[in-house]
Design a protein around this motif. Structure first.
Motif, PDB file in Angstrom:
ATOM      1  N   LYS A  38       0.841  -1.204   0.000  1.00 30.29           N
ATOM      2  CA  LYS A  38       0.000   0.000   0.000  1.00 30.29           C
ATOM      3  C   LYS A  38       0.875   1.253   0.000  1.00 30.29           C
ATOM      4  CE  LYS A  38      -3.813   0.056   2.469  1.00 30.29           C
ATOM      5  NZ  LYS A  38      -4.854  -0.021   1.428  1.00 30.29           N
ATOM      6  N   LEU A  39       1.997   1.230   0.722  1.00 32.51           N
ATOM      7  CA  LEU A  39       2.901   2.390   0.702  1.00 32.51           C
ATOM      8  C   LEU A  39       3.435   2.624  -0.698  1.00 32.51           C
ATOM      9  CD1 LEU A  39       5.020   2.085   3.993  1.00 32.51           C
ATOM     10  CD2 LEU A  39       2.814   3.216   3.619  1.00 32.51           C
ATOM     11  N   VAL A  40       3.784   1.549  -1.405  1.00 31.44           N
ATOM     12  CA  VAL A  40       4.287   1.695  -2.782  1.00 31.44           C
ATOM     13  C   VAL A  40       3.237   2.395  -3.643  1.00 31.44           C
ATOM     14  CG1 VAL A  40       5.093   0.513  -4.852  1.00 31.44           C
ATOM     15  CG2 VAL A  40       5.764  -0.347  -2.598  1.00 31.44           C
ATOM     16  N   ALA A  41       1.996   1.922  -3.579  1.00 30.52           N
ATOM     17  CA  ALA A  41       0.933   2.520  -4.386  1.00 30.52           C
ATOM     18  C   ALA A  41       0.728   3.987  -4.047  1.00 30.52           C
ATOM     19  CB  ALA A  41      -0.370   1.732  -4.193  1.00 30.52           C
ATOM     20  N   GLU A  42       0.885   4.337  -2.766  1.00 24.41           N
ATOM     21  CA  GLU A  42       0.641   5.719  -2.362  1.00 24.41           C
ATOM     22  C   GLU A  42       1.829   6.629  -2.649  1.00 24.41           C
ATOM     23  OE1 GLU A  42      -1.089   5.876   1.536  1.00 24.41           O
ATOM     24  OE2 GLU A  42      -2.714   4.515   0.953  1.00 24.41           O
ATOM     25  N   VAL A  43       3.021   6.072  -2.795  1.00 23.80           N
ATOM     26  CA  VAL A  43       4.140   6.863  -3.309  1.00 23.80           C
ATOM     27  C   VAL A  43       3.859   7.241  -4.764  1.00 23.80           C
ATOM     28  CG1 VAL A  43       6.557   6.735  -4.047  1.00 23.80           C
ATOM     29  CG2 VAL A  43       5.926   6.051  -1.732  1.00 23.80           C
ATOM     30  N   VAL A  44       3.337   6.291  -5.540  1.00 25.00           N
ATOM     31  CA  VAL A  44       2.941   6.597  -6.919  1.00 25.00           C
ATOM     32  C   VAL A  44       1.813   7.623  -6.912  1.00 25.00           C
ATOM     33  CG1 VAL A  44       2.004   5.625  -9.055  1.00 25.00           C
ATOM     34  CG2 VAL A  44       3.670   4.317  -7.712  1.00 25.00           C
ATOM     35  N   GLY A  45       0.844   7.456  -6.011  1.00 27.94           N
ATOM     36  CA  GLY A  45      -0.246   8.413  -5.855  1.00 27.94           C
ATOM     37  C   GLY A  45      -1.595   7.832  -6.174  1.00 27.94           C
ATOM     38  N   LEU A  46      -2.540   8.007  -5.234  1.00 28.54           N
ATOM     39  CA  LEU A  46      -3.917   7.529  -5.408  1.00 28.54           C
ATOM     40  C   LEU A  46      -4.900   8.632  -5.060  1.00 28.54           C
ATOM     41  CD1 LEU A  46      -3.507   3.997  -3.774  1.00 28.54           C
ATOM     42  CD2 LEU A  46      -3.815   4.460  -6.206  1.00 28.54           C
ATOM     43  N   GLY A  47      -4.624   9.845  -5.514  1.00 27.66           N
ATOM     44  CA  GLY A  47      -5.472  10.986  -5.184  1.00 27.66           C
ATOM     45  C   GLY A  47      -4.902  11.771  -4.021  1.00 27.66           C
ATOM     46  N   ASP A  48      -5.490  12.940  -3.763  1.00 29.27           N
ATOM     47  CA  ASP A  48      -4.944  13.868  -2.770  1.00 29.27           C
ATOM     48  C   ASP A  48      -4.806  13.259  -1.382  1.00 29.27           C
ATOM     49  OD1 ASP A  48      -4.758  15.785  -4.703  1.00 29.27           O
ATOM     50  OD2 ASP A  48      -6.612  16.823  -4.150  1.00 29.27           O
ATOM     51  N   GLU A  49      -5.748  12.423  -0.977  1.00 28.24           N
ATOM     52  CA  GLU A  49      -5.742  11.871   0.371  1.00 28.24           C
ATOM     53  C   GLU A  49      -4.891  10.615   0.488  1.00 28.24           C
ATOM     54  OE1 GLU A  49      -6.997  13.408   3.015  1.00 28.24           O
ATOM     55  OE2 GLU A  49      -7.374  15.017   1.596  1.00 28.24           O
ATOM     56  N   ARG A  50      -4.462  10.068  -0.643  1.00 34.75           N
ATOM     57  CA  ARG A  50      -3.670   8.842  -0.589  1.00 34.75           C
ATOM     58  C   ARG A  50      -2.418   8.983  -1.463  1.00 34.75           C
ATOM     59  NH1 ARG A  50      -6.377   3.328  -1.412  1.00 34.75           N
ATOM     60  NH2 ARG A  50      -4.328   2.750  -0.580  1.00 34.75           N
ATOM     61  N   THR A  51      -1.669  10.036  -1.195  1.00 37.70           N
ATOM     62  CA  THR A  51      -0.398  10.248  -1.881  1.00 37.70           C
ATOM     63  C   THR A  51       0.657  10.570  -0.835  1.00 37.70           C
ATOM     64  OG1 THR A  51      -1.430  11.027  -3.927  1.00 37.70           O
ATOM     65  CG2 THR A  51       0.859  11.638  -3.559  1.00 37.70           C
ATOM     66  N   LEU A  52       1.731   9.796  -0.850  1.00 36.72           N
ATOM     67  CA  LEU A  52       2.843  10.013   0.075  1.00 36.72           C
ATOM     68  C   LEU A  52       3.933  10.826  -0.604  1.00 36.72           C
ATOM     69  CD1 LEU A  52       3.084   6.439   1.645  1.00 36.72           C
ATOM     70  CD2 LEU A  52       2.107   8.487   2.696  1.00 36.72           C
ATOM     71  N   ASP A  53       4.658  11.595   0.206  1.00 42.70           N
ATOM     72  CA  ASP A  53       5.731  12.445  -0.309  1.00 42.70           C
ATOM     73  C   ASP A  53       7.085  11.751  -0.286  1.00 42.70           C
ATOM     74  OD1 ASP A  53       4.192  15.011  -0.689  1.00 42.70           O
ATOM     75  OD2 ASP A  53       3.796  14.637   1.434  1.00 42.70           O
ATOM     76  N   GLY A  54       7.114  10.499   0.141  1.00 42.31           N
ATOM     77  CA  GLY A  54       8.355   9.743   0.208  1.00 42.31           C
ATOM     78  C   GLY A  54       8.197   8.622   1.216  1.00 42.31           C
ATOM     79  N   ALA A  55       9.310   7.985   1.559  1.00 43.21           N
ATOM     80  CA  ALA A  55       9.240   6.846   2.475  1.00 43.21           C
ATOM     81  C   ALA A  55      10.506   6.726   3.300  1.00 43.21           C
ATOM     82  CB  ALA A  55       9.015   5.552   1.689  1.00 43.21           C
ATOM     83  N   ILE A  56      10.326   6.368   4.557  1.00 37.70           N
ATOM     84  CA  ILE A  56      11.412   5.950   5.436  1.00 37.70           C
ATOM     85  C   ILE A  56      11.289   4.444   5.606  1.00 37.70           C
ATOM     86  CG2 ILE A  56      12.427   6.115   7.748  1.00 37.70           C
ATOM     87  CD1 ILE A  56      11.197   8.918   7.953  1.00 37.70           C
ATOM     88  N   TYR A  57      12.317   3.736   5.186  1.00 38.02           N
ATOM     89  CA  TYR A  57      12.339   2.276   5.347  1.00 38.02           C
ATOM     90  C   TYR A  57      13.693   1.914   5.933  1.00 38.02           C
ATOM     91  CZ  TYR A  57      12.136  -2.726   4.136  1.00 38.02           C
ATOM     92  OH  TYR A  57      12.149  -4.099   4.190  1.00 38.02           O
ATOM     93  N   LEU A  58      13.736   1.730   7.245  1.00 38.76           N
ATOM     94  CA  LEU A  58      14.987   1.406   7.923  1.00 38.76           C
ATOM     95  C   LEU A  58      15.299  -0.065   7.671  1.00 38.76           C
ATOM     96  CD1 LEU A  58      14.497   3.393  11.251  1.00 38.76           C
ATOM     97  CD2 LEU A  58      15.686   4.113   9.163  1.00 38.76           C
ATOM     98  N   ILE A  59      16.346  -0.297   6.904  1.00 37.78           N
ATOM     99  CA  ILE A  59      16.619  -1.622   6.364  1.00 37.78           C
ATOM    100  C   ILE A  59      17.692  -2.338   7.176  1.00 37.78           C
ATOM    101  CG2 ILE A  59      17.562  -2.853   4.352  1.00 37.78           C
ATOM    102  CD1 ILE A  59      16.323  -0.693   2.593  1.00 37.78           C
ATOM    103  N   ASP A  60      17.387  -3.587   7.517  1.00 36.76           N
ATOM    104  CA  ASP A  60      18.401  -4.516   8.019  1.00 36.76           C
ATOM    105  C   ASP A  60      18.962  -5.235   6.791  1.00 36.76           C
ATOM    106  OD1 ASP A  60      19.886  -6.590   9.032  1.00 36.76           O
ATOM    107  OD2 ASP A  60      18.213  -7.567  10.065  1.00 36.76           O
ATOM    108  N   PRO A  61      20.242  -5.014   6.445  1.00 32.93           N
ATOM    109  CA  PRO A  61      20.739  -5.539   5.170  1.00 32.93           C
ATOM    110  C   PRO A  61      20.767  -7.054   5.075  1.00 32.93           C
ATOM    111  CG  PRO A  61      22.535  -4.604   6.459  1.00 32.93           C
ATOM    112  CD  PRO A  61      21.264  -4.225   7.149  1.00 32.93           C
ATOM    113  N   VAL A  62      20.638  -7.760   6.198  1.00 31.41           N
ATOM    114  CA  VAL A  62      20.632  -9.226   6.121  1.00 31.41           C
ATOM    115  C   VAL A  62      19.241  -9.813   6.345  1.00 31.41           C
ATOM    116  CG1 VAL A  62      23.047  -9.392   6.812  1.00 31.41           C
ATOM    117  CG2 VAL A  62      21.276  -9.514   8.565  1.00 31.41           C
ATOM    118  N   ASP A  63      18.227  -8.970   6.403  1.00 33.08           N
ATOM    119  CA  ASP A  63      16.851  -9.446   6.517  1.00 33.08           C
ATOM    120  C   ASP A  63      16.321  -9.741   5.113  1.00 33.08           C
ATOM    121  OD1 ASP A  63      14.060  -9.698   6.744  1.00 33.08           O
ATOM    122  OD2 ASP A  63      13.985  -8.337   8.464  1.00 33.08           O
TER     123      ASP A  63
END
Length: 289
Positions: A72-97
């Motif tokens: 759902k975050l991916v779709a909202e980064v692309v944009g799903l209208g004014d109420e469902r559009t994200l301006d970016g993402a924080i994804y704290l990654i564990d490189p071995v996960d």
């Protein structure tokens, strides 16, 4: 402004995990900005248990990852209208996960890059970004972020894949003053040579390289710079990727990304020309504050 938020399990597994180190350092700035955080299930649950962001209305819960939260975050980064559009993402990654290379995790970064939005994968980048937005909002500099602005003590990597080399050259030309403040600049083969030629045309001494050149990407330059990051000898990477082209040296690119996330508290990475330009402008404004 609204960002998606997710953290691999390692990063919220105990009181001093990466997610909570970021919140301790940045909660005041998050509240000052009124930043919307749309957090995937386990990340949201961990924040509630920790007591951080208590009573903070712009913190919203999304489904667990296994229920499609990250998708759902991916779709909202692309944009799903004014109420469902994200301006970016924080994804704290564990490189071995292993989940960090699931399709939705890879797509989250790719869509942020395509749409010129911040993709934030380390604690250092998240802290740096909060300060960037505080400065653009006209707030006073946070002394806790001074370490990220001590450019004269730092090394920056300037990397661009073939289709992005013109944008890197244009970026370096426009922000030559900021990039020249770094103690040291490094880059991969062709990009490094072109940046040196630009610097020499701007009056940089011709007997001195502006950028220390490593091998080209396909010949291992990304891996060489990854080693600098792991040794804490490179603090910031400005890495303009071409998200539309399959690359034979994809493993080397991923190696550099894994090195950055391994040094999550020290390494800042920017993958969008738009975000990198906004950062450079904030550096100037902060110096004048």
């Amino acid at each position: 402004m609204r960002l998606g938020l997710a953290a691999n399990q390692l990063h919220h597994a105990h009181a001093d995990a990466a997610l909570f180190r970021w919140l301790r350092a940045s909660e005041a700035g998050i509240r000052e900005l009124g930043l919307g955080l749309h957090a995937v299930g386990r990340t949201y649950d961990a924040i509630l248990r920790s007591g951080h962001l208590e009573g903070y209305a712009p913190l919203r819960r999304y489904p667990y990852g296994r229920e499609g939260g990250l998708m759902k975050l991916v779709a909202e980064v692309v944009g799903l209208g004014d109420e469902r559009t994200l301006d970016g993402a924080i994804y704290l990654i564990d490189p071995v996960d292993p989940s960090s290379i699931f399709p939705e995790a890879v797509a989250l970064k790719r869509q942020c890059v395509i749409h010129g939005k911040p993709f934030i994968s380390t604690v250092a980048t998240a802290r740096d970004w909060i300060e960037l937005e505080r400065i653009h909002a006209g707030l006073r500099p946070d002394p806790g972020a001074n370490e990220f602005h001590a450019l004269e003590t730092q090394t920056v990597a300037l990397i661009a894949h073939d289709a992005m080399k013109p944008q890197m050259l244009a970026y370096a030309a426009e922000h030559f003053d900021v990039l020249s403040r770094f103690a040291h600049r490094v880059g991969t083969g062709t990009t490094g040579q072109r940046l040196n030629e630009l610097a020499w045309s701007r009056g940089w001494p011709k007997d001195q390289p502006w950028v220390e050149r490593f091998q080209s990407g396909p010949m291992g330059g990304d891996a060489q710079i990854a080693d600098l990051v792991l040794e804490r000898r490179c603090q910031r990477a400005i890495f303009f990727e071409d998200p539309h082209v399959a690359r034979q040296h994809e493993a080397d690119i991923q190696l550099l990304e894994r090195a950055v996330t391994t040094r999550t508290d020290e390494a800042v990475c920017m993958t969008s020309p738009k975000v990198a330009a906004r950062w450079a402008d904030a550096v100037r404004r902060r110096a004048q504050a």
